[in-house]
Design a protein around this motif. Structure first.
Motif, short mmCIF file in Angstrom:
data_model
loop_
_atom_site.label_atom_id
_atom_site.label_comp_id
_atom_site.label_asym_id
_atom_site.label_seq_id
_atom_site.Cartn_x
_atom_site.Cartn_y
_atom_site.Cartn_z
N THR A 324 17.12 -35.04 -14.45
CA THR A 324 15.97 -35.31 -15.32
C THR A 324 15.30 -34.02 -15.78
O THR A 324 15.21 -33.04 -15.03
N ASN A 325 14.79 -34.04 -17.02
CA ASN A 325 14.09 -32.88 -17.57
C ASN A 325 12.59 -33.13 -17.70
O ASN A 325 11.90 -32.44 -18.45
N GLU A 326 12.08 -34.11 -16.98
CA GLU A 326 10.67 -34.49 -17.12
C GLU A 326 9.72 -33.35 -16.78
O GLU A 326 8.66 -33.20 -17.41
N LYS A 327 10.07 -32.53 -15.80
CA LYS A 327 9.19 -31.43 -15.42
C LYS A 327 9.07 -30.42 -16.56
O LYS A 327 7.98 -29.92 -16.85
N LEU A 328 10.19 -30.12 -17.20
CA LEU A 328 10.17 -29.20 -18.33
C LEU A 328 9.41 -29.79 -19.51
O LEU A 328 8.68 -29.09 -20.22
N LYS A 329 9.54 -31.09 -19.72
CA LYS A 329 8.81 -31.74 -20.81
C LYS A 329 7.30 -31.61 -20.63
O LYS A 329 6.55 -31.58 -21.61
N ARG A 330 6.86 -31.53 -19.38
CA ARG A 330 5.42 -31.42 -19.14
C ARG A 330 4.87 -30.07 -19.62
O ARG A 330 3.65 -29.90 -19.76
N LEU A 331 5.76 -29.11 -19.87
CA LEU A 331 5.35 -27.83 -20.47
C LEU A 331 5.23 -27.95 -21.98
O LEU A 331 4.80 -27.00 -22.64
N GLY A 332 5.63 -29.09 -22.53
CA GLY A 332 5.57 -29.28 -23.97
C GLY A 332 6.91 -29.19 -24.66
O GLY A 332 7.00 -29.29 -25.89
N TRP A 333 7.98 -29.05 -23.87
CA TRP A 333 9.33 -28.89 -24.44
C TRP A 333 9.93 -30.25 -24.79
O TRP A 333 9.64 -31.26 -24.15
N ASN A 334 10.77 -30.27 -25.82
CA ASN A 334 11.56 -31.46 -26.12
C ASN A 334 12.82 -31.05 -26.87
O ASN A 334 12.91 -29.95 -27.42
N CYS A 335 13.80 -31.96 -26.88
CA CYS A 335 15.06 -31.71 -27.58
C CYS A 335 14.97 -32.22 -29.01
O CYS A 335 14.44 -33.30 -29.26
N LYS A 336 15.52 -31.45 -29.94
CA LYS A 336 15.55 -31.86 -31.34
C LYS A 336 16.94 -32.28 -31.79
O LYS A 336 17.10 -32.85 -32.87
#
Length: 358
Positions: A324-336
């Motif tokens: 899971t990438n949920e922790k990184l998403k909490r920094l504001g990151w997302n995949c395009k």
């Protein structure tokens, strides 16, 4: 050279538009090891973009093993005043005159083709190289230390675990050479954490999963996604050596680089972040089918092995959990980019490189 590649140039311009605190790099000095590598070179490209297009005045110290390869990567930019090449062995004491603000440790042999043949060379930059860089960090007023770790550090996770978070951990046989990479990355993480706790070095760990993009070496890289792209580019059928059931989270390099800069600049010191595209968790067979379907005019096929040709080591456990990438998403990151758009950009870029012979 990336300057002539419209896909890479578009990626860099798009990356700059993301909500990343790029201003933290302004006027800073960054040491990047393994600077010619697939992912690290893209981070170099981004820093060059910031200098050339946005006047960031970043000084780059690039640790390399081959001057010829880095010249091919960077072209005319290799002679820029803000780039210094460092050919020192990172497994030994690193001596630099400059004060360093950021260290990005990307030097590593990540391809499984090396694990059985030269395991020592796989282990050393992950362990000895990390130690030398951490010692160098002690001598500088460092603002950030990013280490390229790997999703492989999780080892064999219990099949009952559906989601693999940064707190998950599986098992790994230390007397099996194929584990030399994951075990040495585990040790590198522990070294980084020890220096963080004892010496207050602001380390951040990126557990990078399966990443692909224009800077792949599709000739020498034997990882499955590189082999598939090689086949598509050269109009060859995709040949599977397993049943194709193994599942991987495939991430386009522009998304990965965005995440890595986000971890470096905004991540919490002493913590690890999964760097992957959890939404594109595909089986090897599904990836092959997507790539073949993208180019119907090539009339390519997927060749599967006979059941009696698949060894027990090739039979994959389909119950492997999703990283899971949920922790990184909490920094504001997302995949395009999804798998189709990411691999289309990759293949288009590599085809252009071949046409221009660069």
């Amino acid at each position: 050279m990336f300057l002539h590649n419209h896909v890479i140039c578009e990626d860099l311009a798009e990356l700059y538009q993301r909500k990343i605190k790029w201003e933290k790099l302004m006027g800073k000095t960054i040491l990047i090891t393994g600077a010619n590598g697939m992912i690290a070179s893209y981070m170099v490209f981004m820093c060059i973009y910031l200098n050339e297009n946005q006047h960031y005045n970043i000084k780059l110290i690039l640790n390399i093993r081959s001057y010829e390869k880095i010249r091919k990567r960077l072209g005319k930019y290799i002679d820029k005043d803000y780039i210094k090449l460092c050919e020192q062995d990172i497994n030994k004491a690193i001596i630099l005159e400059e004060d360093i603000n950021f260290i990005i440790h990307g030097a590593s042999l990540a391809s499984s083709q090396y694990y059985d043949s030269i395991p020592i060379e796989v282990i050393l930059p992950n362990v000895c190289g990390t130690i030398q860089l951490l010692k160098l960090a002690e001598k500088n007023n460092l603002e950030g230390f990013l280490m390229f770790s790997s999703g492989e550090i999780y080892g064999k996770v219990d099949s009952a675990v559906p989601v693999i978070t940064e707190e998950s951990m599986g098992t790994s046989n230390t007397l099996d050479l194929k584990n030399c990479y994951c075990e040495s990355k585990r040790m590198a993480e522990m070294l980084c954490y020890a220096w963080f706790r004892q010496k207050e070095i602001p380390v951040k760990l990126a557990r990078i999963c399966h990443t692909y993009g224009p800077t792949m070496d599709i000739v020498n890289d034997k990882r499955v996604f590189a082999s598939f792209v090689h086949n598509i580019v050269n109009n060859h059928n995709i040949v599977l050596n397993s049943d194709g059931s193994a599942r991987r989270p495939f991430c386009y390099i522009a998304d990965a680089v965005a995440g890595l800069f986000q971890i470096l600049l905004e991540g919490i010191a002493g913590e690890a972040y999964n760097m992957c595209n959890s939404d594109e968790h595909l089986s090897i067979l599904e990836l092959a089918q997507i790539l073949v379907d993208m180019y119907p005019q090539k009339n390519l096929q997927i060749e599967l092995p006979q059941k009696n040709q698949i060894t027990s080591s090739q039979r994959q456990n389909e119950s492997q959990g999703i990283v899971t990438n949920e922790k990184l998403k909490r920094l504001g990151w997302n995949c395009k980019y999804n798998t189709r758009s990411g691999f289309y950009r990759t293949i288009e870029s590599i085809q252009q490189q071949q046409e221009l012979k660069i």
